[in-house]
Design a protein around this motif. Structure first.
Motif, PDB file in Angstrom:
ATOM      1  N   HIS A  87       0.607  -1.223  -0.196  1.00  0.00           N
ATOM      2  CA  HIS A  87       0.109  -0.036   0.069  1.00  0.00           C
ATOM      3  C   HIS A  87       0.739   0.985  -0.168  1.00  0.00           C
ATOM      4  O   HIS A  87       0.865   2.384  -0.777  1.00  0.00           O
ATOM      5  CB  HIS A  87      -0.819   0.297   0.869  1.00  0.00           C
ATOM      6  N   THR A  88       1.614   0.826   0.842  1.00  0.00           N
ATOM      7  CA  THR A  88       2.626   2.423   0.914  1.00  0.00           C
ATOM      8  C   THR A  88       3.569   2.706  -0.320  1.00  0.00           C
ATOM      9  O   THR A  88       3.451   3.850  -0.703  1.00  0.00           O
ATOM     10  CB  THR A  88       3.678   2.258   1.721  1.00  0.00           C
ATOM     11  N   ASP A  89       3.766   1.966  -0.844  1.00  0.00           N
ATOM     12  CA  ASP A  89       4.720   1.625  -2.140  1.00  0.00           C
ATOM     13  C   ASP A  89       3.594   2.024  -3.329  1.00  0.00           C
ATOM     14  O   ASP A  89       4.243   3.374  -4.244  1.00  0.00           O
ATOM     15  CB  ASP A  89       4.603   0.414  -2.827  1.00  0.00           C
ATOM     16  N   LYS A  90       2.356   1.898  -3.627  1.00  0.00           N
ATOM     17  CA  LYS A  90       1.262   2.370  -4.463  1.00  0.00           C
ATOM     18  C   LYS A  90       0.804   3.808  -3.824  1.00  0.00           C
ATOM     19  O   LYS A  90       1.045   4.587  -4.995  1.00  0.00           O
ATOM     20  CB  LYS A  90       0.171   1.490  -4.817  1.00  0.00           C
ATOM     21  N   ALA A  91       0.843   4.280  -3.206  1.00  0.00           N
ATOM     22  CA  ALA A  91       0.310   5.374  -2.799  1.00  0.00           C
ATOM     23  C   ALA A  91       1.836   6.782  -2.793  1.00  0.00           C
ATOM     24  O   ALA A  91       1.562   7.308  -3.474  1.00  0.00           O
ATOM     25  CB  ALA A  91       0.176   5.460  -1.035  1.00  0.00           C
ATOM     26  N   GLU A  92       3.045   6.345  -2.493  1.00  0.00           N
ATOM     27  CA  GLU A  92       4.320   6.983  -3.082  1.00  0.00           C
ATOM     28  C   GLU A  92       3.989   6.825  -4.106  1.00  0.00           C
ATOM     29  O   GLU A  92       4.213   7.929  -5.097  1.00  0.00           O
ATOM     30  CB  GLU A  92       5.611   6.397  -2.580  1.00  0.00           C
ATOM     31  N   GLN A  93       3.867   5.840  -5.199  1.00  0.00           N
ATOM     32  CA  GLN A  93       3.762   6.212  -6.954  1.00  0.00           C
ATOM     33  C   GLN A  93       2.714   7.012  -7.017  1.00  0.00           C
ATOM     34  O   GLN A  93       2.843   8.076  -7.973  1.00  0.00           O
ATOM     35  CB  GLN A  93       3.714   4.935  -7.317  1.00  0.00           C
ATOM     36  N   LEU A  94       2.250   7.049  -6.239  1.00  0.00           N
ATOM     37  CA  LEU A  94       0.425   8.407  -7.054  1.00  0.00           C
ATOM     38  C   LEU A  94       0.582   9.329  -6.307  1.00  0.00           C
ATOM     39  O   LEU A  94       0.315  10.983  -7.586  1.00  0.00           O
ATOM     40  CB  LEU A  94      -0.648   7.353  -6.290  1.00  0.00           C
ATOM     41  N   HIS A  95       1.152   9.580  -5.553  1.00  0.00           N
ATOM     42  CA  HIS A  95       1.955  10.578  -5.199  1.00  0.00           C
ATOM     43  C   HIS A  95       2.901  11.310  -6.113  1.00  0.00           C
ATOM     44  O   HIS A  95       2.765  12.929  -5.877  1.00  0.00           O
ATOM     45  CB  HIS A  95       2.465  10.799  -3.735  1.00  0.00           C
ATOM     46  N   ARG A  96       3.976  10.684  -6.101  1.00  0.00           N
ATOM     47  CA  ARG A  96       4.650  11.188  -7.077  1.00  0.00           C
ATOM     48  C   ARG A  96       3.928  11.399  -8.410  1.00  0.00           C
ATOM     49  O   ARG A  96       4.036  13.289  -9.513  1.00  0.00           O
ATOM     50  CB  ARG A  96       5.192  10.250  -7.766  1.00  0.00           C
ATOM     51  N   GLU A  97       3.669  10.558  -8.991  1.00  0.00           N
ATOM     52  CA  GLU A  97       2.045  11.155 -10.343  1.00  0.00           C
ATOM     53  C   GLU A  97       1.124  12.546 -10.191  1.00  0.00           C
ATOM     54  O   GLU A  97       1.327  13.227 -11.031  1.00  0.00           O
ATOM     55  CB  GLU A  97       1.419  10.072 -10.761  1.00  0.00           C
ATOM     56  N   GLU A  98       1.350  12.635  -9.112  1.00  0.00           N
ATOM     57  CA  GLU A  98       0.311  14.108  -9.015  1.00  0.00           C
ATOM     58  C   GLU A  98       0.647  15.421  -8.490  1.00  0.00           C
ATOM     59  O   GLU A  98       0.548  16.329  -9.114  1.00  0.00           O
ATOM     60  CB  GLU A  98      -0.783  13.611  -7.124  1.00  0.00           C
ATOM     61  N   ILE A  99       2.108  14.666  -8.195  1.00  0.00           N
ATOM     62  CA  ILE A  99       2.876  15.904  -7.665  1.00  0.00           C
ATOM     63  C   ILE A  99       3.126  16.783  -9.873  1.00  0.00           C
ATOM     64  O   ILE A  99       3.440  17.756 -10.018  1.00  0.00           O
ATOM     65  CB  ILE A  99       4.565  15.392  -6.889  1.00  0.00           C
TER      66      ILE A  99
END
Length: 103
Positions: A87-99
């Motif tokens: 879950h953390t890895d996916k959240a970090e990926q989505l956070h980076r994409e949003e940025i």
């Protein structure tokens, strides 16, 4: 990741993507086991990696109170580390994409 915080929307989207639970179910009051596990992961990430207060997390989670969030967080500590890591890895990926979209 260079930043230690995550956008709360990225956390919710990540938990939905990894768990297969709908956002409505995740943020609602349902108690099915798969929803409960996903909710624990979400609360854990929101509590440890977002800039949200306990009351804000509680409000997001169907208007629960902050003690319910603390209880879910405590339960999340018993989850397998690999489960939280997914879950953390996916959240970090989505956070980076949003940025990237913002910049």
């Amino acid at each position: 990741m260079s930043e230690d915080w995550l956008n709360p929307n990225a956390v919710i989207k990540a938990v939905v993507a990894v768990s297969g639970v709908s956002e409505e179910a995740l943020l609602g009051r349902g108690a099915r086991s798969n929803v409960s596990l996903a909710r624990k992961a979400a609360v854990h990430l929101l509590y440890t990696r977002s800039k949200m207060s306990l009351n804000s997390i509680a409000h997001m989670m169907a208007g629960r109170d902050h003690t319910s969030i603390l209880y879910l967080r405590r339960q999340a500590l018993t989850l397998p580390p690999e489960f939280i890591r997914l879950h953390t890895d996916k959240a970090e990926q989505l956070h980076r994409e949003e940025i990237k979209r913002i910049v």
